[in-house]
Design a protein around this motif. Structure first.
Motif, PDB file in Angstrom:
ATOM      1  N   GLY B  42      34.606  33.833  41.313  1.00  0.00           N
ATOM      2  CA  GLY B  42      35.413  33.169  42.322  1.00  0.00           C
ATOM      3  C   GLY B  42      35.846  34.116  43.435  1.00  0.00           C
ATOM      4  O   GLY B  42      35.849  33.747  44.615  1.00  0.00           O
ATOM      5  N   LYS B  43      36.194  35.333  43.057  1.00  0.00           N
ATOM      6  CA  LYS B  43      36.630  36.283  44.080  1.00  0.00           C
ATOM      7  C   LYS B  43      35.482  36.635  45.011  1.00  0.00           C
ATOM      8  O   LYS B  43      35.656  36.744  46.225  1.00  0.00           O
ATOM      9  N   MET B  44      34.311  36.820  44.436  1.00  0.00           N
ATOM     10  CA  MET B  44      33.143  37.112  45.259  1.00  0.00           C
ATOM     11  C   MET B  44      32.853  35.960  46.206  1.00  0.00           C
ATOM     12  O   MET B  44      32.546  36.163  47.386  1.00  0.00           O
ATOM     13  N   ALA B  70      40.193  40.922  52.155  1.00  0.00           N
ATOM     14  CA  ALA B  70      41.519  40.296  52.103  1.00  0.00           C
ATOM     15  C   ALA B  70      41.460  38.990  51.329  1.00  0.00           C
ATOM     16  O   ALA B  70      42.362  38.675  50.535  1.00  0.00           O
ATOM     17  N   GLY B  71      40.404  38.237  51.548  1.00  0.00           N
ATOM     18  CA  GLY B  71      40.264  36.967  50.822  1.00  0.00           C
ATOM     19  C   GLY B  71      40.219  37.188  49.323  1.00  0.00           C
ATOM     20  O   GLY B  71      40.900  36.503  48.542  1.00  0.00           O
ATOM     21  N   ALA B  72      39.407  38.152  48.909  1.00  0.00           N
ATOM     22  CA  ALA B  72      39.317  38.429  47.480  1.00  0.00           C
ATOM     23  C   ALA B  72      40.644  38.963  46.953  1.00  0.00           C
ATOM     24  O   ALA B  72      41.054  38.650  45.827  1.00  0.00           O
ATOM     25  N   PHE B  99      37.265  27.955  39.849  1.00  0.00           N
ATOM     26  CA  PHE B  99      37.312  26.586  40.378  1.00  0.00           C
ATOM     27  C   PHE B  99      37.901  26.587  41.788  1.00  0.00           C
ATOM     28  O   PHE B  99      37.402  25.923  42.695  1.00  0.00           O
ATOM     29  N   LEU B 100      38.969  27.319  41.931  1.00  0.00           N
ATOM     30  CA  LEU B 100      39.692  27.314  43.208  1.00  0.00           C
ATOM     31  C   LEU B 100      38.779  27.793  44.338  1.00  0.00           C
ATOM     32  O   LEU B 100      38.697  27.171  45.400  1.00  0.00           O
ATOM     33  N   ALA B 101      38.078  28.881  44.085  1.00  0.00           N
ATOM     34  CA  ALA B 101      37.205  29.417  45.132  1.00  0.00           C
ATOM     35  C   ALA B 101      36.074  28.448  45.422  1.00  0.00           C
ATOM     36  O   ALA B 101      35.728  28.198  46.584  1.00  0.00           O
ATOM     37  N   CYS B 211      40.165  45.774  41.969  1.00  0.00           N
ATOM     38  CA  CYS B 211      39.157  44.793  41.564  1.00  0.00           C
ATOM     39  C   CYS B 211      38.895  43.819  42.709  1.00  0.00           C
ATOM     40  O   CYS B 211      37.750  43.494  43.015  1.00  0.00           O
ATOM     41  N   GLY B 212      39.975  43.399  43.362  1.00  0.00           N
ATOM     42  CA  GLY B 212      39.819  42.490  44.494  1.00  0.00           C
ATOM     43  C   GLY B 212      39.026  43.128  45.627  1.00  0.00           C
ATOM     44  O   GLY B 212      38.135  42.505  46.208  1.00  0.00           O
ATOM     45  N   VAL B 213      39.337  44.373  45.923  1.00  0.00           N
ATOM     46  CA  VAL B 213      38.630  45.050  47.017  1.00  0.00           C
ATOM     47  C   VAL B 213      37.129  45.099  46.727  1.00  0.00           C
ATOM     48  O   VAL B 213      36.297  44.768  47.572  1.00  0.00           O
TER      49      VAL B 213
END
Ligand SMILES: Nc1ncnc2c1ncn2[C@@H]1O[C@H](COP(=O)(O)OP(=O)(O)OP(=O)(O)O)[C@@H](O)[C@H]1O
Ligand SMILES: Nc1ncnc2c1ncn2[C@@H]1O[C@H](COP(=O)(O)OP(=O)(O)OP(=O)(O)O)[C@@H](O)[C@H]1O
Ligand SMILES: [Mg+2]
Ligand SMILES: [Mg+2]
Lengths: 306, 321, 363, 532
Positions: B42-44, B70-72, B99-101, B211-213
């Protein structure tokens, strides 16, 4: 009002659902009428959507995709006063128009053009999911290539086996690169959203690509050789225009009826030589008058070439 | 198979492994700190969408990259809030993020561009283009090694080089810095960190944000380097594969490099040989497509022993029950 | 002593969380330029406002019960089965083969036969990862993910090359014989002289799903095997001490889990489509993870969570069908529901606990 | 209510030398009030003992002092200064170090890494590591705290792990050292060593708080002692002015017997016969070497030894399981029937069927499912016993009433069978396990470390039950690292060293020194005659 039901791929699948949408929009723009549209989100909804639309009085109801075939067979008899049109498969009911496209014919022409445009003698085909429909494209294409250059090589890839196969431009691009490295310099993509990646990669690598379903020449002007257009938009447009008077039975959308065609426009004009135009025209005439009969993969699940 | 083909396959493998590598390292930071993350996908996806949108709007791939990150990060913060501050279930949170992404990208895309969740095609500076490294001419002439330089090492986008640099960097951070020591400790025994007077939550948040970055880089690479724009669901399960690679790599950075390379290589091979002809039988394309997955299982069953996850992984740190 | 009354824990908290999820969903709808109130009306009437809507809601619920139970049984054994999707796919194959190649005299026998075949195929698809985990230590999360992909490839091959009628465009089996048609609820209701929305897909498999809930409850909370499964899931060394074989429990739990996922095919393949199409599972395997986690891995919780997701699926479907809101909105609402009731539930629980503590101390 | 040793804390000015003063500390966990209005004053340069039953609140109080928990109310003075201890960092800064009952070490880190964790000198590890290496060498020499700085924690014995914890505190220059039940996991020799170190530290002027259940240790090393009961501080006295009996009474609130009365054993027919049992683990290490041991009806055989000398493996093999990949040979007979050592027939279930009961060494890891309710745990291992079954289903009513009975008879507190095992204190968890295994009257009972971390009242209780079982005619194998326990409970003592039985002794005819030699692998004099 007429109604249009899109298959699971969704309205904006860069493929035939989108073409259908454009046809409906054209009808709307020209007549000022309005229409209902639905997007499927699950298998179980097919019947629900058909029945609900029929009950609201929509007529005719057009649906895209062979997957509606079985359901329509069940539903159509319950609404004898409603006309249905189904695209891409045949349903034998008195109130149904079945629109089938001669993909092998259009793809044959694409193959002719590809063979002529290829300098390396190797061309590629990238399909989405490995299903019979896409084999129709592949086989027609291969026949066209071989008929023009019997020594040519056709590389064939399919993207995958899950629904992601239609939405994976990254994989599409990678497949295009793999084919290029094997010598392909023209690649025909019949893979929905994945095809966008194929066209992009081809443009990046300075080789030619062939779009599918709708005219995709404009995506990379001067780098998309042509697009094998399935005039789904015309089918929808015509059905909407006919309204409740819709002609039932099977409607062949082939070269002769302009149901399939190669897209020629300003974007690809520089790529098309006179020789190519001549060859394509010749092949088209031969197909129309039956001199050439591109084999339809579906009839026996095999392809005469390769 | 000749040498040139081999190099082409490796070259393709390098491109295909890059998003996996980013995502795998992303998962590594998070899980090493004790936060399981099945939301890599989802983050990707979110990063891919945001980076493509911003790159399109600004015409700059770099701005797209920043926005994608920033989105991730936004998704990471949700995961952090759920699993660190609110001590929620990390698996549920990950599933929710996927799911959200998947939904949000299409909703936003449709709202912004009206293309059914696609972004417009990117071109020019809105994409990361392949960089030709210097001296390809001269080095290319060296036998055997030269072609490797030209075919595989040169001609990748800058993000590929960043991804590969991230491996030694991650190793260094993890094993040579104070932060890495604390991060590993927090994933093994958070109480040890807590009793040393360091905030467990702060380190875990840091890990989740890193992890997000990295997921952001993965997504941006997909949408603005490999492809030229966003298509819905374009991550196509790569987040799950990265997770598999992470377990395969036993949560270690160098192993992650090899694990993701293996996945990339297998996909490249199945791309290159779509109808493997084994004499009398031709393997159908469906099975060539599934080859990477089948081989993974064989390798796992045959050669890789039990992988022991970080001991405190998956559990929120609660000291007062 | 508990920090707050049980009813507040199991009723009030989820309800407030749900309300929060819907509130944010409303904001999303508003941001899309639509009227949230209208959207709610469409969803509620579409999913719950008529027997017709219920017919669909319960159909989806049936699917999710099976996949949710599948995840939860494995979870009790400490195994995270992400392979519901693939197991249900294989279950579909089993159901299709049973329906196509065995001449069933009556639907009830066909139901039993197909259920056995579906469960067996699903169980088989879970057995391999289970065996690999138990014997070779291959991590079950990876292997089940891989088996999802392999199942898709396998089914693709079988449908396109083996089961598809020649000349058919559709990579699907032929229709099943009429004798295998499962009575839908509307048909059952009609035979009792009642009316239930026509042409809805919910069918007798719902009863099977409820039985499965009961069965899983008995298994996990009442049977010796369930006791051993739970013990193993909590502590492997303790299981060894007590003479519970890890290999045996891993394999049995996964086989049951896969079997439950495979049973889903009775509903969607045999009950609804009456033929096997590609991707017939449509992500229900993954939703099963959310359902199980939200249902706290208790069969009754799974039932409620499945109902909630059934409602979201149907209500959301209606929303996409009849308004201009894209269907992906439902995905977002699902995500928010999973997030708030599943992962962020302490957001509500913690303040509630404080509130109850203050009330107790005050009184 | 409470008093500092001698006079009340108010009567002497704070600055006069209290390292620690706690005033009116209260703390509750939800509905549980773990500490109520606790006052405590510890003079600088003393060793201060704290005793109390399981769950009395000792660990909680110390965790508050160390900033691990935050008190609901009350204040803390360090060296006369009021300090706000908000987290462990502030406690460390105030010079406090703590060795927790359950070590807070990272298992797969090296000793050095654990030492510097949280006390690094800069953003990079290398300088810290090399400084710590030097410092460690110095501390090791100064306090006899040798430990390999590059060893992984998981490879160290518990005793060494504890050294690491102490070193951690010293490395942080702690002036005040808190040790929570440090000797629960140590051998007598290790414990003596620890006390030497503690005295050394005290003589240097450091202040030490020692929590323990063992009155002998309190009497041996502490200067003052405080007693807690049910969350309250009930007394603080000078050690020299009190006696074990008085302390035990203060703790439990009633009279306790420190020595279990027991009639001489009347051994009958052999129940357990072990012949030539050897085991090599999967890493190729020989864990058991040719062990011979016989236990008869009505006798308790104590197996003494420093932990890690094969006792665990012996218990596990007898209990029906051993680590996968191990090689086994030899023979085990119970009531004359040979039992399989490995393979399908060797599992806990089969052993129970052969009338072997087993109280495992680690109650939390093996003996109980911590998330199960007490009534589920009191059937653990016996889940297929006919009285708990109704076909394939379990008879919950029967299990619950059985649990209620056991809880009542074993005085488990709180007497609530619905409570999860993890919510009982350590001593009460142990009672649940012991009740389960003893009440089935097994022919052979294996008991591993029955009273580790258990308070005096519970120890007395558990010992009584074991002796009763013996008197009913069971054979009992008692494994313990507590020599006192072995000596007071056993009818015969076998000593294990390096996988071998070094010798057997009768408790009345041996000395601690004699046993200590055997435990260290030295055979002192000619062995005594073992009665046939
Ligand atoms: N983290 C926690 N959450 C909830 N309750 C706790 C917690 N820690 C301790 N308690 C409760 O507080 C009380 C005091 O526990 P504590 O561990 O301080 O006792 P103790 O004197 O150290 O016992 P033991 O001798 O067994 O170590 C007990 O009733 C326990 O149930
Ligand atoms: N929800 C709860 N309510 C009340 N007490 C609890 C709860 N959860 C845990 N506890 C208590 O918390 C304590 C945990 O502290 P700790 O780990 O020091 O155990 P312990 O009693 O010292 O055991 P042992 O001496 O065997 O190590 C336990 O004693 C247990 O009774
Ligand atoms: Mg304690
Ligand atoms: Mg204790």
């Amino acid at each position: 009002d007429p109604a249009l039901i899109f298959d699971l791929g969704g309205k904006f699948d860069k493929s035939f659902n989108e073409a259908a949408y454009q046809g409906a929009e054209r009808w709307k723009a020209e007549t000022g009428g309005s229409y209902k549209e639905l997007e499927m989100q699950s298998e179980a909804q097919r019947e629900q959507a058909l029945r609900r639309l029929a009950e609201t009085g929509a007529n005719p109801i057009v649906m895209t995709g062979f997957a509606f075939g079985e359901v329509l067979n069940k539903v159509a008899p319950d609404y004898p006063n409603t006309k249905f049109a189904i695209i891409d498969t045949e349903v034998d009911q008195p109130n149904v128009q079945s629109v089938v496209f001669a993909e092998p014919e259009g793809s044959y022409l694409a193959g002719v053009l590809a063979a002529l445009a290829s300098k390396s003698g190797t061309v590629g085909f990238i399909g989405g999911m490995d299903i019979p429909l896409i084999h129709k494209f592949e086989c027609g294409y291969a026949q066209g290539v071989k008929a023009t250059n019997p020594n040519a090589k056709v590389l064939i890839n399919y993207t995958g086996t899950t629904p992601n196969a239609w939405n994976d431009p990254v994989k599409g691009a990678e497949l295009a690169k793999a084919q290029k490295s094997q010598g392909a310099d023209v690649i025909y993509a019949a893979a929905g959203g994945t095809g966008i990646g194929v066209l992009q990669a081809a443009a990046d690598m300075n080789i030619l690509s062939i779009g599918v379903d709708s005219n995709q020449n404009h995506l990379h002007p001067g780098q998309v050789l042509t697009s094998m257009v399935k005039r789904v938009d015309n089918a929808v447009y015509d059905a909407f225009k006919a309204g409740p008077e819709l002609q039932t039975g099977t409607r062949e959308m082939n070269l002769k009826s302009d149901g399939v065609a190669l897209a020629m426009d300003d974007n690809n004009k520089p790529l098309i030589t006179a020789e190519m135009t001549a060859a394509v025209d010749k092949a088209a005439t031969d197909i129309k008058d039956g001199t050439i009969k591109p084999h339809d993969y579906l009839t026996d699940n095999t392809c005469p070439v390769q | 198979m000749d040498y040139a083909t081999l190099l082409q396959i490796v070259d393709s493998a390098v491109r295909l492994m890059t998003p996996l590598l980013f995502a795998c390292l992303a998962g590594l930071y998070s899980e090493r700190a004790g936060i399981f993350d099945i939301g890599l996908e989802g983050k990707m996806l979110m990063a891919a969408f945001v980076s493509a949108s911003v790159a399109f709007a600004t015409g700059s791939a770099w701005l797209g990259l920043i926005a994608g990150v920033a989105g991730a990060l936004g998704m990471s913060l949700i995961h952090g809030l759920a699993s660190i501050t609110l001590r929620g279930n990390q698996l549920i949170s990950g599933v929710a993020i996927n799911f959200l992404a998947s939904g949000l990208t299409v909703l936003l895309g449709q709202k912004l561009f009206g293309l059914g969740g696609r972004t417009p095609q990117l071109s020019g500076n809105a994409r990361f283009l392949e960089i030709t490294l210097p001296f390809t001419e001269t080095i290319g002439k060296i036998p055997v090694l030269g072609p490797i330089y030209v075919e595989v090492i040169s001609g990748q986008t800058v993000l590929v080089y960043i991804a590969f640099l991230c491996v030694p960097l991650t190793w260094w951070v993890l094993y040579r810095t104070r932060f890495g020591l604390r991060l590993r400790a927090v994933g093994e025994n958070p109480a040890s960190v807590d009793t040393a007077g360091i905030s467990v939550a702060r380190i875990r948040y840091a890990a989740v944000l890193i992890c997000g970055v990295l997921c952001g880089l993965a997504g941006a690479y997909l949408a603005t380097a490999l492809a030229a724009g966003f298509v819905k669901e374009m991550t196509a399960g790569r987040g799950y594969i990265a997770l598999a690679a992470l377990i395969f790599a036993k949560w270690r950075p160098w192993y992650a490099l090899f694990a993701t390379f293996l996945f990339g290589l297998m996909e490249a091979i199945s791309n290159r040989f779509p109808d493997l002809n084994l004499g009398p039988v031709t393997v159908p394309s469906m099975f060539m497509n599934a080859l990477p997955y089948i081989l993974t299982i064989i390798i796992l069953a045959g050669f890789v022993g039990r992988a022991i996850p970080p001991r405190a992984g998956g559990e929120p740190y609660v000291k007062e029950r | 002593m508990e920090k707050m009354p049980k009813w507040a824990d199991i009723v009030l908290t989820p309800l407030i969380s749900l309300a929060l999820a819907f509130l944010i969903s409303g904001l999303v709808i508003l941001a899309l330029g639509e009227n949230p109130w209208e959207a709610v009306k469409v969803m509620v009437t579409g999913a719950l406002g008529s027997s017709y809507g219920w017919g669909f809601t319960l159909y989806y619920t049936t699917n999710f019960i099976f996949t949710g139970l599948a995840v939860s049984v494995a979870y009790h054994a400490g195994l995270f089965n992400i392979g519901g999707e693939g197991q249900a796919t294989l279950g579909g194959l089993g159901v299709a083969l049973a329906c196509l190649y065995i001449p069933w005299p009556h639907w009830s026998l066909a139901l039993i036969g197909a259920a056995c075949a579906g469960a067996a195929f699903g169980a088989f698809w879970a057995l391999i990862p289970a065996w690999l985990q138990a014997k070779r230590g291959s991590h079950i999360v990876i292997t089940t993910i891989m088996f999802n992909f392999i199942a898709a490839a396998l089914l693709n091959y079988i449908l396109v090359n083996l089961l598809r009628p020649v000349g058919s465009m559709d990579p699907a089996t032929p229709n099943f014989p009429a004798a295998t048609h499962l009575p839908t609820i509307s048909e059952i209701a009609a035979s009792f002289g009642m009316k239930w929305g026509q042409h809805t897909p919910v069918n007798v498999t719902l009863a099977l799903a409820l039985l499965a809930c009961l069965g899983v409850w008995l298994l996990i909370w009442r049977s010796r095997l369930g006791y051993e499964i739970r013990a193993f899931g909590k502590s492997e060394p303790a299981a060894l001490y007590a003479g519970i074989s890890p290999v045996r429990i891993t394999i049995i739990a996964m086989v049951i889990s896969g079997g439950l996922a495979g049973l889903m095919a009775v509903n969607n393949v045999m009950g609804e489509a009456q033929r096997l199409v590609m991707n017939s599972v449509e992500g229900a395997g993954f939703i099963g993870i959310a359902v199980a986690l939200m249902g706290r891995n208790h069969p009754f919780g799974v039932l409620l969570a499945a109902l909630l997701f059934g409602f979201l699926y149907q209500g959301g479907g209606e929303l996409a069908l009849w308004t201009s809101i894209p269907r992906e909105l439902i995905t977002v609402i699902q995500a928010l529901v999973i997030l708030f009731t599943g992962a962020l539930d302490n957001l509500v629980r913690m303040p509630l606990e404080r509130l109850f503590a203050r009330r107790r101390n005050g009184s | 209510m409470s008093a500092s040793p001698g006079e009340g804390p108010q009567s002497r000015p704070a600055a006069a030398g209290y390292a620690i003063e706690l005033r009116a500390i209260s703390k509750s966990f939800g509905p549980v009030q773990a500490n109520k209005d606790i006052d405590l004053a510890v003079p600088r340069g003393t060793i201060h003992g704290i005793i109390g039953e399981n769950g009395a609140g000792k660990s909680t109080l110390m965790s508050i002092l160390y900033g691990f928990y935050r008190p609901d109310s009350g204040e803390i003075l360090i060296n006369g200064q009021r300090v706000a201890i908000t987290d462990s960092q502030s406690a460390i800064r105030a010079g406090i170090g703590m060795v927790f009952q359950h070590f807070k070490l990272v298992q797969n880190f090296t000793v050095l890494e654990n030492i510097i964790l949280g006390a690094e000198d800069g953003a990079l590890l290398r300088p810290s590591l090399s400084r710590a290496r030097g410092e460690l060498k110095r501390l090791a020499a100064e306090y006899e705290l040798q430990v390999d700085p590059d060893a992984l924690i998981e490879e160290l014995s518990v005793g060494h792990q504890q050294r690491v914890e102490i070193l951690k505190a010293l490395y942080r220059q702690a002036d005040i050292l808190i040790l929570d039940e440090p000797t629960g996991v140590l051998t007598p020799a290790e414990a003596d060593h620890l006390f030497r170190i503690l005295r050394g530290l005290r003589d240097e002027g450091k202040t030490i708080i020692l929590i323990t259940h063992k009155l002998r240790e309190i009497m041996e090393v502490t200067d003052n002692v405080s007693v807690m009961r049910r969350g309250e501080m009930v007394a603080s006295v000078r050690t020299a002015e009190t006696s074990p009996t008085e302390l035990a009474e203060l703790m439990v609130g009633r009279k306790v017997l420190l020595q279990v009365p027991k009639a001489p054993a009347q051994p009958g027919a052999p129940v357990l016969e072990i012949r030539g049992l050897s085991m090599t683990d999967r890493d190729g290490v020989e864990r058991l070497r040719n062990v011979d041991l016989t236990i008869r009806r009505g006798e308790i055989v104590g197996l003494a030894g420093v932990s890690g000398n094969g006792q665990t493996q012996l218990l596990e093999i007898l209990g029906g399981y051993s680590e996968p990949g191990a090689k086994l040979s030899g023979e085990i007979r119970v009531n004359g029937t040979a039992l399989p050592l490995a393979g399908p027939g060797a599992n806990g279930r089969a052993r129970r069927a052969a009338s072997i009961g087993h109280v495992p060494e680690d109650r939390q890891r093996e003996g109980l499912i911590m998330d199960f309710a007490a009534w589920e745990d009191t059937a653990f291992g016996y889940q297929d016993a006919p009285e708990f079954s109704r076909g394939a289903l379990m008879d919950h009513k029967a299990m619950q009433s059985d649990a209620t009975g056991k809880i009542a008879r074993f005085d488990v507190r709180p007497p609530n069978p619905e409570l999860a095992a993890k919510n009982f204190s350590g001593g009460n968890q142990q009672k649940l396990v012991v009740a389960r295994e003893i009440e089935r009257n097994p022919d052979l009972l294996l008991v591993g470390q029955p009273t580790r971390g258990v308070d005096i009242g519970a120890i007395e209780f558990i010992h009584k039950r074991i002796v009763e079982l013996r008197d009913r005619g069971s054979a009992i194998l008692l494994v313990s690292v507590e020599l006192d326990e072995i000596r007071s409970l056993s009818d015969r003592i076998a000593v294990m060293f390096d996988g071998r039985i070094m010798g057997e002794r009768l408790p009345a005819e041996t000395s601690s020194a004699d046993l200590g030699c055997l435990m260290a692998g030295i055979i002192p004099s000619d062995p005594i005659e073992v009665p046939a």
